[in-house]
Design a protein around this motif. Structure first.
Motif, PDB file in Angstrom:
ATOM      1  N   LEU A   1       0.803  -1.175   0.103  1.00 16.36           N
ATOM      2  CA  LEU A   1      -0.014  -0.157   0.004  1.00 16.36           C
ATOM      3  C   LEU A   1       0.838   1.275   0.104  1.00 16.36           C
ATOM      4  O   LEU A   1       0.469   2.248  -0.930  1.00 16.36           O
ATOM      5  CB  LEU A   1      -0.978  -0.109   1.279  1.00 16.36           C
ATOM      6  CG  LEU A   1      -2.131  -0.965   1.242  1.00 16.36           C
ATOM      7  CD1 LEU A   1      -2.769  -1.121   2.519  1.00 16.36           C
ATOM      8  CD2 LEU A   1      -3.095  -0.364   0.069  1.00 16.36           C
ATOM      9  N   LEU A   2       1.874   1.188   0.859  1.00 18.56           N
ATOM     10  CA  LEU A   2       2.858   2.306   0.724  1.00 18.56           C
ATOM     11  C   LEU A   2       3.485   2.733  -0.499  1.00 18.56           C
ATOM     12  O   LEU A   2       3.607   3.936  -1.101  1.00 18.56           O
ATOM     13  CB  LEU A   2       3.872   2.202   1.788  1.00 18.56           C
ATOM     14  CG  LEU A   2       4.893   3.180   2.350  1.00 18.56           C
ATOM     15  CD1 LEU A   2       4.288   4.510   2.811  1.00 18.56           C
ATOM     16  CD2 LEU A   2       6.003   2.893   3.248  1.00 18.56           C
ATOM     17  N   LEU A   3       3.905   1.406  -1.224  1.00 20.11           N
ATOM     18  CA  LEU A   3       4.324   1.729  -2.471  1.00 20.11           C
ATOM     19  C   LEU A   3       3.523   2.340  -3.740  1.00 20.11           C
ATOM     20  O   LEU A   3       3.677   3.193  -4.439  1.00 20.11           O
ATOM     21  CB  LEU A   3       5.003   0.553  -2.985  1.00 20.11           C
ATOM     22  CG  LEU A   3       6.102  -0.133  -2.380  1.00 20.11           C
ATOM     23  CD1 LEU A   3       6.775  -1.541  -2.856  1.00 20.11           C
ATOM     24  CD2 LEU A   3       7.465   0.735  -2.610  1.00 20.11           C
ATOM     25  N   MET A   4       2.255   1.867  -3.607  1.00 18.77           N
ATOM     26  CA  MET A   4       1.167   2.308  -4.310  1.00 18.77           C
ATOM     27  C   MET A   4       0.826   3.828  -4.122  1.00 18.77           C
ATOM     28  O   MET A   4       0.841   4.682  -5.165  1.00 18.77           O
ATOM     29  CB  MET A   4      -0.033   1.571  -3.997  1.00 18.77           C
ATOM     30  CG  MET A   4      -0.129   0.319  -4.741  1.00 18.77           C
ATOM     31  SD  MET A   4      -0.083   0.324  -6.621  1.00 18.77           S
ATOM     32  CE  MET A   4      -1.383   1.406  -7.203  1.00 18.77           C
TER      33      MET A   4
ATOM     34  N   SER B   1       7.968   0.455 -11.731  1.00 23.43           N
ATOM     35  CA  SER B   1       8.652  -0.405 -10.712  1.00 23.43           C
ATOM     36  C   SER B   1       8.124  -0.538  -9.340  1.00 23.43           C
ATOM     37  O   SER B   1       8.042  -1.729  -8.794  1.00 23.43           O
ATOM     38  CB  SER B   1      10.096  -0.119 -10.626  1.00 23.43           C
ATOM     39  OG  SER B   1      10.674  -0.230 -12.021  1.00 23.43           O
ATOM     40  N   ALA B   2       7.531   0.729  -8.839  1.00 25.49           N
ATOM     41  CA  ALA B   2       6.915   0.645  -7.660  1.00 25.49           C
ATOM     42  C   ALA B   2       5.639  -0.172  -7.493  1.00 25.49           C
ATOM     43  O   ALA B   2       5.356  -0.962  -6.621  1.00 25.49           O
ATOM     44  CB  ALA B   2       6.953   2.019  -7.132  1.00 25.49           C
TER      45      ALA B   2
ATOM     46  N   VAL C   1       2.303  -4.952  -6.341  1.00 21.93           N
ATOM     47  CA  VAL C   1       1.472  -6.054  -6.898  1.00 21.93           C
ATOM     48  C   VAL C   1       2.228  -7.361  -6.413  1.00 21.93           C
ATOM     49  O   VAL C   1       1.456  -8.280  -5.820  1.00 21.93           O
ATOM     50  CB  VAL C   1       1.346  -6.262  -8.528  1.00 21.93           C
ATOM     51  CG1 VAL C   1       0.697  -7.492  -8.686  1.00 21.93           C
ATOM     52  CG2 VAL C   1       0.465  -4.818  -8.837  1.00 21.93           C
ATOM     53  N   GLN C   2       3.459  -7.597  -6.348  1.00 19.53           N
ATOM     54  CA  GLN C   2       4.203  -8.888  -6.006  1.00 19.53           C
ATOM     55  C   GLN C   2       3.941  -9.018  -4.426  1.00 19.53           C
ATOM     56  O   GLN C   2       3.712  -9.914  -3.937  1.00 19.53           O
ATOM     57  CB  GLN C   2       5.501  -8.692  -6.311  1.00 19.53           C
ATOM     58  CG  GLN C   2       5.821  -8.776  -7.895  1.00 19.53           C
ATOM     59  CD  GLN C   2       7.193  -8.471  -8.331  1.00 19.53           C
ATOM     60  OE1 GLN C   2       8.079  -7.833  -7.526  1.00 19.53           O
ATOM     61  NE2 GLN C   2       7.581  -8.880  -9.453  1.00 19.53           N
ATOM     62  N   LEU C   3       4.008  -7.622  -3.734  1.00 16.61           N
ATOM     63  CA  LEU C   3       3.901  -7.908  -2.294  1.00 16.61           C
ATOM     64  C   LEU C   3       2.724  -8.236  -1.886  1.00 16.61           C
ATOM     65  O   LEU C   3       2.376  -8.833  -1.015  1.00 16.61           O
ATOM     66  CB  LEU C   3       4.557  -6.528  -1.600  1.00 16.61           C
ATOM     67  CG  LEU C   3       5.971  -6.757  -1.661  1.00 16.61           C
ATOM     68  CD1 LEU C   3       6.345  -5.197  -1.053  1.00 16.61           C
ATOM     69  CD2 LEU C   3       6.668  -7.563  -0.863  1.00 16.61           C
ATOM     70  N   GLY C   4       1.780  -7.636  -2.477  1.00 14.52           N
ATOM     71  CA  GLY C   4       0.004  -8.015  -2.464  1.00 14.52           C
ATOM     72  C   GLY C   4      -0.015  -9.268  -2.575  1.00 14.52           C
ATOM     73  O   GLY C   4      -0.994  -9.872  -1.916  1.00 14.52           O
ATOM     74  N   GLY C   5       0.408 -10.072  -3.629  1.00 15.00           N
ATOM     75  CA  GLY C   5       0.325 -11.227  -3.936  1.00 15.00           C
ATOM     76  C   GLY C   5       0.730 -12.163  -2.831  1.00 15.00           C
ATOM     77  O   GLY C   5       0.071 -13.182  -2.427  1.00 15.00           O
TER      78      GLY C   5
END
Length: 450
Positions: free
Chosen positions: A235-238, A256-257, A262-266
């Motif tokens: 969420l912070l990256l988004m 990139s962010a 998305v990867q961390l959300g997965g």
């Protein structure tokens, strides 16, 4: 929970939320908004905000006012502000919807409705977040409450961005007219709103409600920590993707962010799924009640949403089919979880309000006696099946099929709402047990005057 105070206005939040939920579906059935209109059309924005603010946000606020004190074992601070928050949110939402209708040319009032919405809605959310945040402040936060903390920060960010959108659209702040909010801020508004405020808060509440209702172990696990950390960083990256791009002067940073987010959300969702499986597998209540069974449909919709996101990203068709993804998230995951848990929460709170004072003194019905699970199973099945068909129809660009599917969700929603009204009215309770001496039947959605 049995001895915790009942929030006076929680049922009012729930009633208002269900009103907007049903109303939005009626509009969708008659073809108002997307896909009959463009995704950015004012008509679509009416339906979208009836769902996100009117239904999901009011539902979440009402639930948190009741269950946050349970999470941290301390009373709600500033309870007198709960009603003003509701009034501000309702007034702001009415102004917002009216403003969109003015933009579409359907009405003309001469009142700066969007500007008023840009003030009232942030104030309403700020009051609600202040009450909940003040309750959290200084407390030792158990694991589920940490999700709520992130959710409260997210709703404030979402409300501020929404206010800027409303003020820009109203033309009241000319300085905003030159800014391209749609490209940079809209993805953040959606991701932080649906992902942070609604989904992260829902995950946190589920970490408490599921173990409580199924009698499962609720100790903090390593996998649960991964869910929180991975989700919070995503969420912070988004939220920071666009500012980072401006800071480094390259749009590649934004891309990139967001890919990393998305990867961390997965990762977060994978470990959340492992925790859900743990709750169901290690429950002490062997007979799973309908609310917990129905919640499986919401969790499946969440998994399908994640799979759809990855597929659309891989195929380069995310922008083309984003509406189908958002529909599955809003109606399958968030609304499905909301309906399934309301099916338990409303009877549970009704039982506490009516029979709690005479518990142990008089014969009382069980909480599950306030509903009729055998006849309601079919409605949850109809709801989730209709959502699946609706999402497929959007992917296939079949608006007629989508309207038919929405008719299915509307029919199921009305049936479930009717059951909640029956539970609140004690109509399913055998007459001999309905009103033992000392028990006071609850009002439908307003608190008692005393």
């Amino acid at each position: 929970m049995m001895h915790s105070a009942l929030s006076r206005w929680t049922m009012s939040y729930f009633a208002a939320a269900l009103f907007f939920f049903v109303g939005a579906q009626v509009l969708m059935v008659v073809g108002y908004g997307f896909p009959s209109a463009a995704a950015e059309a004012p008509e679509t924005l009416v339906v979208v905000h009836m769902i996100t603010i009117g239904w999901l946000s009011l539902l979440m606020c009402g639930a948190l006012f009741q269950f946050l004190p349970v999470l941290i074992a301390r009373p709600l601070r500033g309870e007198g502000l709960v009603l003003p928050a509701l009034l501000c949110l309702l007034a702001g939402l009415v102004c917002l919807l009216g403003g969109f209708l003015e933009v579409s040319g359907a009405i003309e009032t001469g009142v700066p409705l969007l500007a008023w919405a840009g003030v009232l809605l942030p104030v309403g959310f700020a009051i609600a977040a202040g009450v909940l945040g003040g309750t959290l402040w200084g407390a030792r936060l158990p694991f589920p409450a940490r999700f709520v903390t992130v959710g409260l920060l997210s709703v404030l960010a979402t409300a501020v961005l929404g206010a800027l959108f409303a003020l820009q659209l109203s033309g009241r702040l000319p300085a905003l007219a030159e800014l391209d909010f749609r490209t940079q801020a809209l993805p953040v508004h959606i991701a932080v709103g649906l992902g942070g405020w609604l989904s992260f808060s829902a995950i946190g509440v589920s970490y408490r409600l599921l173990p409580m209702f199924m009698l499962s172990p609720d100790k903090e696990r390593r996998s649960s920590k991964i869910v929180w950390w991975a989700g919070a960083i995503a969420l912070l990256l988004m939220a920071l993707a666009a500012p980072l791009a401006s800071l480094f002067g390259t749009p590649d940073v934004t891309v990139s962010a967001r890919i990393l987010a998305v990867q961390l959300g997965g990762v977060s969702l994978i470990f959340y799924g492992a925790d859900l499986a743990f709750f169901y597998r290690h429950r002490k209540r062997r007979a799973v009640e309908l609310n917990s069974h129905a919640a499986k449909g919401a969790f499946l919709a969440l998994a399908l949403s994640a799979a759809m996101l990855l597929t659309l990203l891989a195929s380069g068709t995310l922008e083309k089919h984003a509406e189908a993804l958002l529909y599955l998230v809003a109606f399958g995951w968030l609304s499905g979880l909301g309906l399934s848990q309301l099916y338990k929460i409303v009877p549970f709170l009704t039982w506490l309000e009516c029979y709690g004072p005479v518990m142990g003194k008089k014969p009382t019905p069980r909480v599950q006696d306030l509903v009729a699970e055998p006849r309601d199973r079919v409605w949850f099945a109809v709801y989730f099946l209709s959502v699946t068909v609706g999402a497929a129809a959007l992917l296939a660009e079949q608006p007629s099929l989508f309207r038919i599917a929405t008719g299915g969700t509307l029919l199921a929603s009305l049936a479930i709402v009717s059951e909640l009204v029956l539970a609140r009215s004690l109509k399913n309770v055998p007459y001999a047990q309905r009103s033992p001496e000392g028990a006071v039947p609850p009002r439908l959605f307003l608190p008692r005057t005393h």
